[in-house]
Design an enzyme around this catalytic site. Structure first.
Site, PDB file in Angstrom:
ATOM      1  CG  HIS A   7      -0.349   0.033   2.537  1.00 57.42           C
ATOM      2  ND1 HIS A   7      -0.089  -1.123   3.247  1.00 57.42           N
ATOM      3  CD2 HIS A   7       0.088   1.050   3.338  1.00 57.42           C
ATOM      4  CE1 HIS A   7       0.460  -0.814   4.409  1.00 57.42           C
ATOM      5  NE2 HIS A   7       0.594   0.508   4.492  1.00 57.42           N
ATOM      6  CG  HIS A  79       3.886   4.468   5.546  1.00 58.96           C
ATOM      7  ND1 HIS A  79       3.006   5.034   6.431  1.00 58.96           N
ATOM      8  CD2 HIS A  79       3.391   3.241   5.287  1.00 58.96           C
ATOM      9  CE1 HIS A  79       2.027   4.177   6.710  1.00 58.96           C
ATOM     10  NE2 HIS A  79       2.230   3.080   6.018  1.00 58.96           N
ATOM     11  CD  GLU A 130       3.416  -0.537   7.174  1.00 63.78           C
ATOM     12  OE1 GLU A 130       2.846   0.196   6.338  1.00 63.78           O
ATOM     13  OE2 GLU A 130       2.820  -1.045   8.145  1.00 63.78           O
TER      14      GLU A 130
HETATM   15 CO    CO Z   1       1.138   1.274   6.317  1.00 63.80          CO
END
Ligand code: CO
Length: 134
Positions: A7, A79, A130
């Site tokens: 994502h 992020h 991440e």
């Molecule tokens: Co995230």
């Protein structure tokens, strides 16, 4: 080592307004808002054919995105999340090469119920990364 883009997370001040942009202007499939008190954010998930967008709004005091929104009052990309097969193996490999893992270095359960870690933006071209065990 890294796999799919899981994502892209976008920090916003007004979650319902941001969700409406994706729903109406962009015609995307948009989830209801989900408070995530353990993470200090409320999230809306947008499902695209090849990945997801996460809209993040601060929740409570000391939200991890509060400072980001002070610096970026219009919101912005917070992020990106890449999938890895084995998060501890990925962490050890990254650390061995000098990458800084945020927090205590132990994977935490993220917004999708899977183990995640965050990597210092200074080591990744100014982007908070991440990693999530797929
Ligand atoms: Co995230």
């Amino acid at each position: 080592m890294i796999g799919r883009l899981n994502h892209v997370a976008i920090a916003v001040r007004d979650l319902s307004k941001a969700a409406e942009v994706y729903r109406t202007m962009l015609g995307a499939k948009v989830s209801d808002a989900v408070p995530q008190p353990a993470h200090g954010v409320t999230t809306v998930f947008i499902t695209l054919p090849n990945t997801k967008i996460e809209l993040l709004e601060p929740l409570g005091d000391g939200s991890p995105i509060a400072k980001f929104l002070e610096r970026n009052p219009d919101g912005g990309i917070h992020h990106i999340c890449y999938e890895v097969e084995d998060i501890r193996a990925a962490r050890d490999r990254l650390k061995a090469q000098g990458a800084r893992v945020l927090g205590d270095g132990e994977p935490k359960i993220g917004a999708h119920g899977k183990p995640v870690l965050f990597l210092h933006p200074k080591d990744f071209n100014g982007t908070l990364v991440e990693i999530e065990q797929a």
